[in-house]
Design an enzyme around this catalytic site. Structure first.
Site, mmCIF file in Angstrom:
data_model
loop_
_atom_site.group_PDB
_atom_site.id
_atom_site.type_symbol
_atom_site.label_atom_id
_atom_site.label_comp_id
_atom_site.label_asym_id
_atom_site.label_seq_id
_atom_site.Cartn_x
_atom_site.Cartn_y
_atom_site.Cartn_z
ATOM 1 N N GLU B 29 0.854 -0.803 0.219
ATOM 2 C CA GLU B 29 0.156 0.200 -0.249
ATOM 3 C C GLU B 29 1.040 1.513 -0.341
ATOM 4 O OE1 GLU B 29 -2.020 -0.731 3.530
ATOM 5 O OE2 GLU B 29 -3.155 -2.731 2.501
ATOM 6 N N GLU B 70 -4.554 -6.336 2.439
ATOM 7 C CA GLU B 70 -3.867 -7.443 3.265
ATOM 8 C C GLU B 70 -3.591 -8.813 2.024
ATOM 9 O OE1 GLU B 70 -4.979 -5.762 5.235
ATOM 10 O OE2 GLU B 70 -3.000 -3.841 5.429
ATOM 11 N N PHE B 93 1.526 -2.259 8.982
ATOM 12 C CA PHE B 93 2.127 -2.711 10.602
ATOM 13 C C PHE B 93 1.970 -4.591 10.705
ATOM 14 C CE2 PHE B 93 0.677 1.100 10.140
ATOM 15 C CZ PHE B 93 0.892 1.918 11.167
ATOM 16 N N ASP B 95 0.328 -5.291 12.855
ATOM 17 C CA ASP B 95 -1.133 -5.850 13.803
ATOM 18 C C ASP B 95 -2.070 -6.750 12.138
ATOM 19 O OD1 ASP B 95 -0.450 -3.889 16.154
ATOM 20 O OD2 ASP B 95 -0.069 -3.627 14.182
ATOM 21 N N HIS B 139 -2.531 -0.219 16.231
ATOM 22 C CA HIS B 139 -1.106 -0.726 15.782
ATOM 23 C C HIS B 139 0.032 -0.193 16.074
ATOM 24 C CE1 HIS B 139 -4.592 1.362 13.241
ATOM 25 N NE2 HIS B 139 -3.575 1.456 11.964
#
Lengths: 370, 334
Positions: B29, B70, B93, B95, B139
């Site tokens: 991204e 993702e 991230f 996460d 995050h």
């Protein structure tokens, strides 16, 4: 009688050294220290070495504690005479500390190193003492770099115009080399001298560098006035498997025992030192370059590939050959094969790296020969 | 050799590997930013500007801005790796691993095994971890223990710019999927980094400090905390070694045992949540293989078992601190 206060500061050994620490004191407060006597052991990122007192005096005070890193130039001890007043010492230390500014990080000392193009590759070198007329060129051994001369070059640069170079495939010189025979390596060093307009030089070579220097001197007597060889290749057949093992060793665990073979004092091989060598070995192209030099100059059928001993009688330059009694890489028995008129020195308690382990003595020999 | 930041050293590693090998691509991204618009091109270079400058040099075909998905990023990258490219996928991230974890652990991580060793997956997943950015519990997690748990994945977690470049180049050249963890508070850390390409092999931990009283074992950002503590308590005559694991899988067990044998006292500092993390794993290893060398119980410094707090005051309390490490050292020495 000695001056009342003689400050002793953290020395700077080699260009990379920014800080150092005391590992042990060889004298106690109140002991007399002679000029040139070692009285404290200092550790840098690269090496532990004994520090020789620049002056004579009584060790009045140890200013820093063991194992604390301090910047180059920091006060580490006070020498003086027995009449020096304690308050005077305290006042001196206080004044020194308040006026001391450590060398700033931005002062990139390594800028003193320069790159020169020789035979289409980059050769990195360091020049110190350019105002002096007599020239010395230092050539390191296999797997080393110009930092190997940290205890020699700076010291000798007060009286000599000194150059140390990184051989092809080594240090900050080009790694993408396509040949590594003795003629090629000798031409690189010879061209380096010519491009810098050096005449009547003193060549100082260690191990592989020793073979290179001897080869140059044999063929260019007008260029080389004097020659110092430290545990050189080329004077006999035997050589340890160090070269192959050095190339092969990829981890700290494999490399450490190999590097230990270089020194009489194995404690010099700290994890930090092994890491420094690994940093070099892990650069792209290094392994291949080392292999090319090994095959081109160093090793053939587990013996030395280069032999120059039969020509040494024709040498016109002044020469002195230095070996460590405990050299585990190239046996010092090679000295015995030499014509008897050649000056030789064998140092006790010294391995393959006499210019580091016996730097003071080696420097004296270099000065004397010139 | 010159001073570079952590960010610059990773950027340089990617750039030099892309120049060396045309099969290396980057996707994620906003890895460039501005794709498909008339606006500013290469506007982002990722959220931390690590990939900035790649798109202008290598073009949009090799620096691919993806949709915010993702599962698509990792799925595409795993397939590309299987068919001959060397993708560097940006998971941003860590996460967010939840939505793409199947592709990572059950696809990419298993290809070599499921195809009898005939397939390789040279995939590098870059991802950010850790607290300190005041970015709240969604995050700020570490999560590297989860990846370390999976055979077939390699887990790399550098603590300084020199290691970051060498380990990253190794990751790109490695034929297995590698998850490369970058602490989001480390991008401006500086260090000496060679301009040339070099590699650091996986599975070789690094002693960043030498000492004989206590061994501090850590990974990633907390290694620097351990270095700081080791330097500070020298004046109290306590000498600490610090072992930087560098990679969690493979794990350099020999160096861990060496550190224990040299000191007899161990403090493991791990920023990840305390249940089933790297600290517990190493602690178990030590009690199994070096019990007789121990002079004191193995201590673990980790956050409490809670989500990362959003309150700055609580987040600071949550993270391992120098004070915490010093207190623990003094406890096991007395």
């Amino acid at each position: 009688m000695a001056d009342s206060i003689i400050p002793i500061v953290m020395p700077k050994w080699g260009l990379a050294m920014k800080e150092g620490s005391v590992t042990s004191w060889l004298k106690n407060e109140g002991d007399k220290v002679n000029k040139g006597e070692t009285f404290v052991e200092i550790e840098t990122e690269k090496v532990v070495n004994e520090f020789e007192s620049p002056e004579e005096g009584i060790l009045l005070k140890k200013v820093i504690e063991n194992d604390i890193k301090v910047p180059v130039g920091s006060l580490i001890a006070i020498l003086g005479n027995e009449n020096t007043d304690t308050n005077e010492i305290e006042k001196f230390i206080e004044d020194f500390q308040s006026n001391f500014t450590p060398p700033s990080d931005d002062e990139e000392d390594s800028n003193l190193e320069k790159i020169i193009q020789i035979k289409n590759i980059d050769i990195n070198y360091l020049q110190l003492g350019e105002n002096n007329s007599k020239n010395i060129v230092f050539v390191h051994g296999f797997g080393g770099d110009l930092n190997n001369w940290m205890f020699n070059q700076e010291e000798l640069s007060s009286n000599f115009n000194t150059f140390s170079i990184d051989l092809p495939g080594h240090g900050k010189s080009s790694k993408n080399i396509d040949q590594g025979n003795l003629e090629y390596l000798s031409d690189i060093v010879k061209d380096f001298c010519n491009q810098n307009n050096l005449e009547k030089i003193c060549l100082v070579g260690h191990s592989l560098g020793g073979g290179i220097c001897l080869n140059i001197a044999l063929e260019n007597s007008e260029l080389v006035e004097s020659l110092i060889l430290i545990s050189p290749i080329g004077l006999g057949k035997e050589i340890d498997n160090y070269v192959e093992e050095f190339i092969k060793s990829e981890s700290r665990r494999d490399l450490k025992p190999q590097l230990e073979k270089l020194y009489y004092n194995k404690e010099l091989i700290t994890r930090d030192l092994v890491n420094e060598v690994l940093k070099f070995k892990r650069l792209d192209g290094v392994e291949k370059a080392l292999q090319i030099i090994k095959d081109g100059t160093l090793i053939e059928n587990n013996n030395q590939k280069t032999f120059l001993g039969d020509k040494i009688e024709t040498l016109k330059s002044k020469i002195s050959i230095i070996w460590g009694e405990n050299d585990e890489i190239i046996p010092n028995t090679h000295i015995k094969e030499l014509p008897s008129n050649i000056e030789t020195h064998i140092f006790k308690e010294s391995g393959h790296m006499s210019h580091i382990e016996k730097s003071k003595e080696v420097n004296e020999i270099i000065v004397k020969l010139n | 050799m010159s001073k570079k930041t952590f960010r610059e050293s990773i950027n340089e590693a990617i750039k030099q590997e892309m120049r060396r090998d045309e099969n290396v691509i980057v996707l994620g991204e906003d890895v460039a930013g501005g794709a498909g618009t008339k606006g500013d091109q290469d506007a982002w270079g990722g959220p931390m500007a690590v990939t900035k400058g790649l798109a202008p040099e290598f073009g949009r075909e090799r620096v691919i801005d993806t949709p915010i998905t993702e599962s698509a990023i990792i799925g595409t990258a795993a397939g590309a790796a299987l068919t001959g490219l060397r993708p560097i996928a940006d998971l941003m991230f860590v996460d967010f691993m939840g939505v793409c974890f199947d592709q990572i652990f059950n696809q990419a991580g298993k290809f070599r095994y499921m195809f009898g060793g005939k397939a390789v997956t040279p995939l590098t997943i870059r991802t950010m971890y850790g607290g300190g950015l005041r970015a709240a519990s969604q995050h700020s997690q570490c999560l590297y223990p989860i990846f370390t748990h999976i055979p077939g994945l390699k887990v790399v977690i550098p603590s300084n710019p020199y290691d970051a470049k060498g380990l990253f180049v190794q990751a790109v050249r490695d034929d297995d999927p590698v998850v490369f963890f970058e602490h989001k508070m480390m991008y401006d850390d500086e260090g000496e980094v060679p301009d040339e390409l070099y590699t650091i092999p996986f599975g070789e931990a690094n002693f960043t400090r030498e000492g004989k009283d206590v061994a501090l074992i850590s990974m990633g950002r907390t290694v620097n905390l351990c270095n700081q503590v080791a330097d500070e308590i020298k004046k109290d005559n306590i000498s600490c070694s610090v072992l930087d694991l560098r990679t969690l899988s493979p794990l350099d067990e020999d160096s861990i045992l060496e550190a224990v044998e040299e000191t007899g006292r161990v403090v493991i500092v791990d920023e990840s949540s305390p249940r089933c993390n790297v600290a517990t794993d190493i602690s178990a290893l030590i009690s199994d293989k070096a019990f007789s060398s121990l002079k004191a119980p193995v201590k673990m410094i980790t956050p409490p078992h809670t989500p990362v707090p959003f309150s700055p005051a609580l987040e600071d309390l949550y993270l391992p601190s120098a004070d915490n490490i010093k207190k623990t050292i003094s406890n096991i020495l007395n």
